[in-house]
Design a protein around this motif. Structure first.
Motif, mmCIF file in Angstrom:
data_model
loop_
_atom_site.group_PDB
_atom_site.id
_atom_site.type_symbol
_atom_site.label_atom_id
_atom_site.label_comp_id
_atom_site.label_asym_id
_atom_site.label_seq_id
_atom_site.Cartn_x
_atom_site.Cartn_y
_atom_site.Cartn_z
ATOM 1 N N THR A 72 16.405 5.658 -21.843
ATOM 2 C CA THR A 72 16.831 4.147 -21.460
ATOM 3 C C THR A 72 15.767 4.124 -20.550
ATOM 4 O O THR A 72 15.083 3.147 -20.018
ATOM 5 C CB THR A 72 18.004 4.440 -21.998
ATOM 6 N N MET A 73 16.370 4.047 -19.598
ATOM 7 C CA MET A 73 16.394 4.634 -18.405
ATOM 8 C C MET A 73 15.059 3.927 -17.679
ATOM 9 O O MET A 73 14.670 3.094 -16.795
ATOM 10 C CB MET A 73 17.239 4.967 -17.587
ATOM 11 N N ALA A 74 14.030 4.469 -18.190
ATOM 12 C CA ALA A 74 12.866 4.688 -18.106
ATOM 13 C C ALA A 74 11.957 3.983 -18.354
ATOM 14 O O ALA A 74 11.055 2.922 -17.859
ATOM 15 C CB ALA A 74 11.924 6.031 -17.752
ATOM 16 N N ALA A 75 12.264 3.129 -19.629
ATOM 17 C CA ALA A 75 11.773 2.269 -20.289
ATOM 18 C C ALA A 75 12.172 0.809 -19.616
ATOM 19 O O ALA A 75 11.522 -0.144 -19.755
ATOM 20 C CB ALA A 75 12.492 2.688 -22.092
ATOM 21 N N VAL A 76 13.428 0.290 -19.419
ATOM 22 C CA VAL A 76 13.826 -0.154 -18.599
ATOM 23 C C VAL A 76 13.360 -0.185 -17.498
ATOM 24 O O VAL A 76 13.116 -1.871 -17.099
ATOM 25 C CB VAL A 76 15.376 -0.479 -18.257
ATOM 26 N N ILE A 102 8.818 -3.087 -14.193
ATOM 27 C CA ILE A 102 7.543 -3.481 -13.887
ATOM 28 C C ILE A 102 6.101 -3.856 -14.433
ATOM 29 O O ILE A 102 5.265 -4.895 -13.684
ATOM 30 C CB ILE A 102 7.186 -1.975 -13.062
ATOM 31 N N LEU A 103 6.499 -3.598 -15.698
ATOM 32 C CA LEU A 103 5.194 -4.355 -16.219
ATOM 33 C C LEU A 103 5.703 -6.275 -16.189
ATOM 34 O O LEU A 103 4.281 -7.001 -16.121
ATOM 35 C CB LEU A 103 5.660 -4.173 -17.617
ATOM 36 N N ALA A 104 6.735 -6.326 -16.798
ATOM 37 C CA ALA A 104 7.047 -8.114 -16.224
ATOM 38 C C ALA A 104 6.606 -8.715 -15.335
ATOM 39 O O ALA A 104 6.721 -9.608 -15.005
ATOM 40 C CB ALA A 104 8.477 -8.004 -16.911
ATOM 41 N N THR A 105 6.806 -7.453 -13.717
ATOM 42 C CA THR A 105 7.070 -8.111 -12.114
ATOM 43 C C THR A 105 5.670 -8.785 -12.677
ATOM 44 O O THR A 105 4.705 -9.523 -12.044
ATOM 45 C CB THR A 105 7.113 -6.919 -11.450
ATOM 46 N N VAL A 106 4.676 -6.898 -12.555
ATOM 47 C CA VAL A 106 2.688 -7.725 -12.496
ATOM 48 C C VAL A 106 2.798 -9.134 -13.478
ATOM 49 O O VAL A 106 1.509 -9.843 -13.354
ATOM 50 C CB VAL A 106 2.416 -6.138 -13.157
ATOM 51 N N ALA A 107 3.564 -8.967 -15.637
ATOM 52 C CA ALA A 107 2.531 -10.044 -16.232
ATOM 53 C C ALA A 107 3.243 -11.397 -14.786
ATOM 54 O O ALA A 107 2.522 -12.886 -14.779
ATOM 55 C CB ALA A 107 3.399 -9.642 -17.124
ATOM 56 N N ARG A 160 6.314 5.641 -4.014
ATOM 57 C CA ARG A 160 6.225 6.354 -2.844
ATOM 58 C C ARG A 160 7.479 6.214 -1.785
ATOM 59 O O ARG A 160 7.774 8.053 -1.338
ATOM 60 C CB ARG A 160 4.728 6.652 -1.747
ATOM 61 N N SER A 161 7.962 5.623 -1.631
ATOM 62 C CA SER A 161 8.778 5.510 -0.556
ATOM 63 C C SER A 161 10.268 5.670 -1.145
ATOM 64 O O SER A 161 11.209 5.635 -1.102
ATOM 65 C CB SER A 161 9.637 4.191 0.278
ATOM 66 N N LEU A 162 10.322 6.414 -3.027
ATOM 67 C CA LEU A 162 11.600 6.014 -3.397
ATOM 68 C C LEU A 162 11.258 7.989 -4.033
ATOM 69 O O LEU A 162 10.516 9.033 -4.025
ATOM 70 C CB LEU A 162 11.515 5.523 -4.345
ATOM 71 N N ALA A 163 12.391 8.406 -3.976
ATOM 72 C CA ALA A 163 12.944 9.471 -4.805
ATOM 73 C C ALA A 163 12.121 9.710 -5.913
ATOM 74 O O ALA A 163 12.708 8.765 -6.863
ATOM 75 C CB ALA A 163 14.205 10.602 -4.438
ATOM 76 N N ALA A 164 12.224 10.321 -6.329
ATOM 77 C CA ALA A 164 11.126 10.675 -8.035
ATOM 78 C C ALA A 164 13.231 10.701 -8.826
ATOM 79 O O ALA A 164 11.964 9.354 -9.892
ATOM 80 C CB ALA A 164 10.648 12.543 -8.063
ATOM 81 N N PHE A 165 13.770 10.734 -8.615
ATOM 82 C CA PHE A 165 14.794 10.322 -9.544
ATOM 83 C C PHE A 165 15.576 8.846 -10.246
ATOM 84 O O PHE A 165 16.066 8.469 -10.744
ATOM 85 C CB PHE A 165 16.123 11.169 -9.498
ATOM 86 N N ASN A 166 14.760 8.054 -8.681
ATOM 87 C CA ASN A 166 15.185 7.069 -9.168
ATOM 88 C C ASN A 166 14.551 5.742 -10.758
ATOM 89 O O ASN A 166 14.956 5.366 -10.397
ATOM 90 C CB ASN A 166 14.671 5.962 -7.597
ATOM 91 N N PHE A 167 13.520 6.855 -10.614
ATOM 92 C CA PHE A 167 12.210 5.603 -11.346
ATOM 93 C C PHE A 167 13.189 5.829 -12.598
ATOM 94 O O PHE A 167 12.534 5.511 -13.704
ATOM 95 C CB PHE A 167 11.382 6.794 -12.218
ATOM 96 N N TYR A 168 13.785 7.050 -13.046
ATOM 97 C CA TYR A 168 14.881 7.424 -14.296
ATOM 98 C C TYR A 168 15.989 7.357 -14.615
ATOM 99 O O TYR A 168 16.632 7.840 -15.661
ATOM 100 C CB TYR A 168 14.343 8.326 -15.302
#
Length: 560
Positions: free
Chosen positions: A76-80, A85-90, A113-121
């Motif tokens: 859920t968090m990864a999808a959000v 990101i997709l909406a930002t680029v659009a 790259r400046s964020l720890a991997a766990f921040n993405f999900y």
């Protein structure tokens, strides 16, 4: 997506605060639905229990907490985040065409790259709102350019960010202020041209183009979207308002904590945070030694190059606002103003943080959003320079994106030229994203996931439908196991009480407030701390250079 896949393969579990968030998300569909957010260290300032502003993070995760958890929480968090990101680029494409779209995509890839991997999900509230806040920057930029249909999305995203983490409140309010202010100016600028067009159309000199609303129709459309924004705000903020009225006033406590300035880190620390975010080499282009490194970096002196480059960039943005307004480029003025507001909010957060070790240490995560804000500042500084100083380059970009009815330059003329430019941009995006994925690291607590999976598989031995006291005698390194087990028992229909649980979970989970039928103990040393206990699970966890054997035992209350 790579980080999420790694977490799922490692068997991610909601340990520590994640377990509390998962449990409260499960409670959304219950009679004790949470009205406020996560427990906040601002309690040490107010002297009363203080929480994040609202429960929207719990709302988001509630379906996942009931269906397929814990993997569904990660997904859920990864999808959000991917959607943000997709909406930002659009939105970047809407503001500056294909070239700004590619620039934003590459910048986001490098920024990750400046964020720890766990921040993405991660479902932890300081992580959960990071990409939503980045999206809000571009939503409010478009809103300030007159796109009134983004009113409701702006209110929704801003409310979510502010309710996730108190540190997101200043930037969110600043972004909304610029977006709404720009929209108000845009509506004022559009009235006179609309009346002139109306006179021309009445004379037959300028027939209305197909698909364009009349002035009255546009006003009605704006009113509808304003009402939609108000409706969204009402839904998002009704629970915190109910708590404010009925349960002691968390909103007032948060405001009181924000106004407290008796022992703050001060303007120097705030200035260093801005310099690190903007100056060479900025945080968003730096791979940190630790996810928590920023709390230390802002306490150290900064170099002359970083200070000078930050002053240069911020000075250019101030000049860009003035020049853009003079030339009638509202899009540039709004974008540059948003960049400046983000820097002001970053300064405010860092400078107002109290000096006590516990609260000063929170800068380790409350400054994560400086990566996205620094990226936006650089993107606006570069784009505004192209627009204001390089009209020929802007014209070429406009012709490439089909916004001007003139011939394309030879390098990009025709389908083959467009295809080449597109492939070049996609390759750049792939390189940026690939660099982020390759540098990703495992979750910081992945050493506990396997043991928790074993323990959770045995918790069926605790009778469903009962209330238990969940006690723990654990080494400090593995103490965060208890919240995860509380969540897993909750999913199984077992209410796990604890001593002091009311602080973070509410009275419904407090030991002294309710009777209980069983005692469940988690311990990693010696024998069970109660007589007649039956061991139901045992697993080994490695941590702090040694191995812990974690045991779970259960006994009826009469055995105590």
């Amino acid at each position: 997506m790579v980080a999420t896949t790694r977490a799922l393969r490692a068997g991610w579990q909601p340990v520590a605060d994640r377990g509390i968030i998962a449990t409260r998300a499960f409670d959304v569909f219950s009679s004790h639905m949470p009205l406020v957010g996560q427990y906040s260290f601002a309690s040490t300032v107010t002297g009363r229990l203080t929480y994040s502003l609202g429960p929207m993070l719990y709302w988001l995760l509630a379906p996942a907490a009931h269906l397929g958890a814990p993997a569904s929480l990660v997904l859920t968090m990864a999808a959000v985040n991917v959607g943000s990101i997709l909406a930002t680029v659009a939105l970047a494409r809407r503001r500056g065409g294909v070239w700004l779209m590619f620039a934003a995509a590459v910048a986001i890839g490098l920024m990750c790259r400046s964020l720890a991997a766990f921040n993405f999900y991660d479902i932890w509230n300081p992580s959960a709102g990071l990409f939503g806040l980045m999206l809000l920057m571009f939503v409010c930029w478009s809103l300030g350019c007159g796109e009134y249909r983004l009113l409701a999305p702006a209110v929704l995203v801003a409310s979510f960010c502010m309710q996730c983490e108190d540190a997101f409140v200043p930037p969110s309010l600043g972004l909304l202020a610029v977006g709404l202010g720009g929209l108000a100016l845009a509506r004022g600028w559009l009235r006179r041209p609309a009346s002139a067009l109306r006179l021309q159309r009445l004379s037959g000199a300028c027939p209305p183009p197909a698909g364009v609303l009349s002035a009255s129709g546009e006003r009605q459309s704006v009113k509808r979207w304003m009402l939609a924004g108000l409706a969204v705000a009402l839904v998002c903020w009704t629970p915190p308002v109910i708590d404010q009225v009925a349960h002691g006033g968390n909103l007032g406590l948060v405001a009181r904590a924000a106004a407290e300035r008796k022992s703050s880190l001060g303007a120097t620390v705030g200035a260093r945070a801005v310099i690190h975010a903007v100056g060479v080499k900025p945080w968003w282009l730096t791979r940190p030694s630790s996810p928590w490194a920023r709390k230390v970096e802002v306490r150290r002196p900064v170099g002359l190059l970083a200070t000078g480059s930050a002053i240069l960039i911020l000075g250019w943005l101030l000049l860009a606002v003035a020049v853009a307004l003079r030339r009638g480029r509202r899009d540039v003025a709004v974008g540059a103003a948003i960049a400046l507001v983000l820097c002001a909010a970053l300064w405010s957060i860092a400078s107002s943080t109290p000096t006590t070790p516990l609260l000063a240490g929170t800068l380790g995560y409350t400054l994560w959003w400086a990566s996205a804000s620094g990226m936006f500042v650089w993107l606006m500084a570069g784009w505004s320079a192209v627009v204001l100083l390089g009209p020929s380059a802007l014209s070429a970009c406009a012709r490439f994106t089909g916004r001007a009815q003139v011939g394309l330059p030879g390098a990009v003329r025709g389908p083959s030229g467009k295809a080449f430019a597109t492939m070049t941009g996609l390759a750049a995006v792939a390189i940026g994203a690939g660099a982020s994925a390759a540098s990703g690291k495992p979750d910081e607590r992945d050493y506990e996931f396997g043991a928790l999976a074993v323990i959770n598989s045995r918790l069926g031995a605790v009778p469903s439908g009962h209330t238990v006291f969940l006690g723990a005698q654990l080494d400090g390194v593995i103490t965060p196991l208890r919240p995860e087990i509380t969540f897993d028992l909750r999913r199984r229909g077992v209410r796990a009480l604890g001593s002091g649980a009311y602080l973070r979970l509410g009275l419904w989970y407090e030991k002294w407030a309710h009777p209980y039928d069983y005692v469940v103990w988690i311990y990693d040393q010696g024998s069970a701390p109660m007589k007649g206990a039956r061991v139901i699970a045992r697993s080994g966890i490695g941590g702090d250079g040694r191995r812990h054997i974690v045991t779970v035992a259960i006994a009826p209350t009469r055995a105590r």
